[in-house]
Design a protein around this motif. Sequence first.
Motif, PDB file in Angstrom:
ATOM      1  N   TYR A  28      80.472 -55.269  47.837  1.00 47.21           N
ATOM      2  CA  TYR A  28      79.056 -54.926  47.792  1.00 47.21           C
ATOM      3  C   TYR A  28      78.256 -56.000  47.061  1.00 47.21           C
ATOM      4  O   TYR A  28      78.774 -56.711  46.189  1.00 47.21           O
ATOM      5  CB  TYR A  28      78.854 -53.564  47.124  1.00 47.21           C
ATOM      6  CG  TYR A  28      78.930 -53.584  45.617  1.00 47.21           C
ATOM      7  CD1 TYR A  28      77.772 -53.641  44.839  1.00 47.21           C
ATOM      8  CD2 TYR A  28      80.162 -53.553  44.967  1.00 47.21           C
ATOM      9  CE1 TYR A  28      77.840 -53.670  43.459  1.00 47.21           C
ATOM     10  CE2 TYR A  28      80.234 -53.572  43.588  1.00 47.21           C
ATOM     11  CZ  TYR A  28      79.071 -53.636  42.834  1.00 47.21           C
ATOM     12  OH  TYR A  28      79.146 -53.672  41.467  1.00 47.21           O
ATOM     13  N   CYS A  29      76.991 -56.096  47.421  1.00 44.62           N
ATOM     14  CA  CYS A  29      76.085 -57.059  46.814  1.00 44.62           C
ATOM     15  C   CYS A  29      75.075 -56.290  45.959  1.00 44.62           C
ATOM     16  O   CYS A  29      74.227 -55.576  46.512  1.00 44.62           O
ATOM     17  CB  CYS A  29      75.377 -57.871  47.891  1.00 44.62           C
ATOM     18  SG  CYS A  29      74.205 -59.070  47.247  1.00 44.62           S
ATOM     19  N   PRO A  30      75.128 -56.400  44.637  1.00 45.78           N
ATOM     20  CA  PRO A  30      74.272 -55.585  43.759  1.00 45.78           C
ATOM     21  C   PRO A  30      72.781 -55.889  43.882  1.00 45.78           C
ATOM     22  O   PRO A  30      71.960 -55.074  43.470  1.00 45.78           O
ATOM     23  CB  PRO A  30      74.789 -55.919  42.354  1.00 45.78           C
ATOM     24  CG  PRO A  30      75.441 -57.257  42.487  1.00 45.78           C
ATOM     25  CD  PRO A  30      76.021 -57.281  43.860  1.00 45.78           C
ATOM     26  N   SER A  31      72.429 -57.041  44.446  1.00 42.85           N
ATOM     27  CA  SER A  31      71.007 -57.330  44.638  1.00 42.85           C
ATOM     28  C   SER A  31      70.446 -56.601  45.854  1.00 42.85           C
ATOM     29  O   SER A  31      69.234 -56.589  46.070  1.00 42.85           O
ATOM     30  CB  SER A  31      70.782 -58.838  44.785  1.00 42.85           C
ATOM     31  OG  SER A  31      71.474 -59.344  45.915  1.00 42.85           O
ATOM     32  N   GLU A  67      82.504 -57.016  43.701  1.00 44.74           N
ATOM     33  CA  GLU A  67      81.090 -57.385  43.669  1.00 44.74           C
ATOM     34  C   GLU A  67      80.960 -58.813  44.201  1.00 44.74           C
ATOM     35  O   GLU A  67      81.693 -59.712  43.775  1.00 44.74           O
ATOM     36  CB  GLU A  67      80.561 -57.305  42.240  1.00 44.74           C
ATOM     37  CG  GLU A  67      79.103 -57.697  42.099  1.00 44.74           C
ATOM     38  CD  GLU A  67      78.644 -57.709  40.653  1.00 44.74           C
ATOM     39  OE1 GLU A  67      77.981 -58.679  40.251  1.00 44.74           O
ATOM     40  OE2 GLU A  67      78.970 -56.744  39.930  1.00 44.74           O
ATOM     41  N   ASN A 103      72.615 -50.486  45.038  1.00 40.38           N
ATOM     42  CA  ASN A 103      72.893 -50.060  43.682  1.00 40.38           C
ATOM     43  C   ASN A 103      74.364 -49.675  43.540  1.00 40.38           C
ATOM     44  O   ASN A 103      74.922 -49.006  44.411  1.00 40.38           O
ATOM     45  CB  ASN A 103      71.990 -48.873  43.322  1.00 40.38           C
ATOM     46  CG  ASN A 103      72.102 -48.483  41.867  1.00 40.38           C
ATOM     47  OD1 ASN A 103      73.088 -47.893  41.440  1.00 40.38           O
ATOM     48  ND2 ASN A 103      71.073 -48.814  41.103  1.00 40.38           N
ATOM     49  N   VAL A 104      74.986 -50.062  42.439  1.00 38.36           N
ATOM     50  CA  VAL A 104      76.400 -49.777  42.243  1.00 38.36           C
ATOM     51  C   VAL A 104      76.675 -48.277  42.226  1.00 38.36           C
ATOM     52  O   VAL A 104      77.745 -47.819  42.671  1.00 38.36           O
ATOM     53  CB  VAL A 104      76.926 -50.448  40.959  1.00 38.36           C
ATOM     54  CG1 VAL A 104      76.257 -49.868  39.723  1.00 38.36           C
ATOM     55  CG2 VAL A 104      78.429 -50.336  40.871  1.00 38.36           C
ATOM     56  N   LYS A 105      75.723 -47.475  41.740  1.00 39.39           N
ATOM     57  CA  LYS A 105      75.919 -46.021  41.741  1.00 39.39           C
ATOM     58  C   LYS A 105      76.041 -45.486  43.163  1.00 39.39           C
ATOM     59  O   LYS A 105      76.822 -44.564  43.428  1.00 39.39           O
ATOM     60  CB  LYS A 105      74.753 -45.342  41.005  1.00 39.39           C
ATOM     61  CG  LYS A 105      74.743 -45.583  39.509  1.00 39.39           C
ATOM     62  CD  LYS A 105      73.610 -44.809  38.838  1.00 39.39           C
ATOM     63  CE  LYS A 105      73.625 -45.030  37.329  1.00 39.39           C
ATOM     64  NZ  LYS A 105      72.513 -44.295  36.662  1.00 39.39           N
ATOM     65  N   GLN A 155      84.739 -59.475  40.520  1.00 33.64           N
ATOM     66  CA  GLN A 155      83.593 -60.255  40.977  1.00 33.64           C
ATOM     67  C   GLN A 155      84.079 -61.474  41.748  1.00 33.64           C
ATOM     68  O   GLN A 155      85.032 -62.133  41.343  1.00 33.64           O
ATOM     69  CB  GLN A 155      82.725 -60.702  39.800  1.00 33.64           C
ATOM     70  CG  GLN A 155      81.986 -59.580  39.101  1.00 33.64           C
ATOM     71  CD  GLN A 155      81.069 -60.102  38.000  1.00 33.64           C
ATOM     72  OE1 GLN A 155      81.319 -61.153  37.408  1.00 33.64           O
ATOM     73  NE2 GLN A 155      80.006 -59.366  37.718  1.00 33.64           N
TER      74      GLN A 155
END
Length: 269
Positions: free
Chosen positions: A55-58, A80, A61-63, A4
């Motif tokens: 990647y930005c999880p907001s 992240e 989606n992490v999947k 992160q």
Amino acid sequence: MQNQIKSLQNDKIKFLTQLKEKSRVRRKEKLFIIEGKREIILAIQGGYEVTQLYYCPSIINVKEVLSIVTTFKNKVELFEITIEIYQKLAYRVTTEGIIALVVSKDTSIENFVLPSKNPLILIAEAPEKPGNIGALLRTADAAQLDAVLIADPKTDIYNPNIIRSSVGCIFTNNIATGSSFDIINFLKKQKIHIYGAALQASVDYHTQDYTEPTAIVVGTEATGLSNSFLENTTQNIKIPMSGIIDSMNVSVAAGILIFEAKRQRGFNN
């Protein structure tokens, strides 16, 4: 498990920002960044190596991120990041939440090998506007050209604006760069006919035969082709126009010329 990053002052984020903004850093490090799922997937399909993924999880989606990672042939570091960091790195307003760090390819004309014995090539001489370069690459992809050669480029091809405007077609084309002198020598050694889009000593484009090894050369909208090309063309060609203006956007002109050549060759060739 991914790492992160929450600070804009993180060294990795500072480095990515430099890659985004400075061509000299991209050239020196032989790295560049790609924004967007489609562009990243096209780069992988084009044989590029992704080393890190942010990647930005907001936003994503992490999947979905992990499903993209499974397409990579090499191990990739996953990070992240916050929305603030992503907005710092991203170019697009409509965004997808994912950015990749990618290894550049050697695009020098000295090491370029044509994939066909009867090639159809587009050459852009001294293009300045990333939007025009991107549009030319999209046209070349649509026509499935054998190569796009950029003579005397004014920016590196991994400029984020070129990647964005090409919608990833920078990764679907065979691209080489070099001086006009070196590219002309390459064409002559390969016995490729050179058709220059120019008004000087030109004939209507549809009167020529493009079924043999062919390169179509376009210059800038402001100055056209240099003397280097004008003195070495097989034939200069023009598009008949009925309006008051005697020129059109370079990507539009290139599209007309390229698809005439495709028509002559049969669109599946």
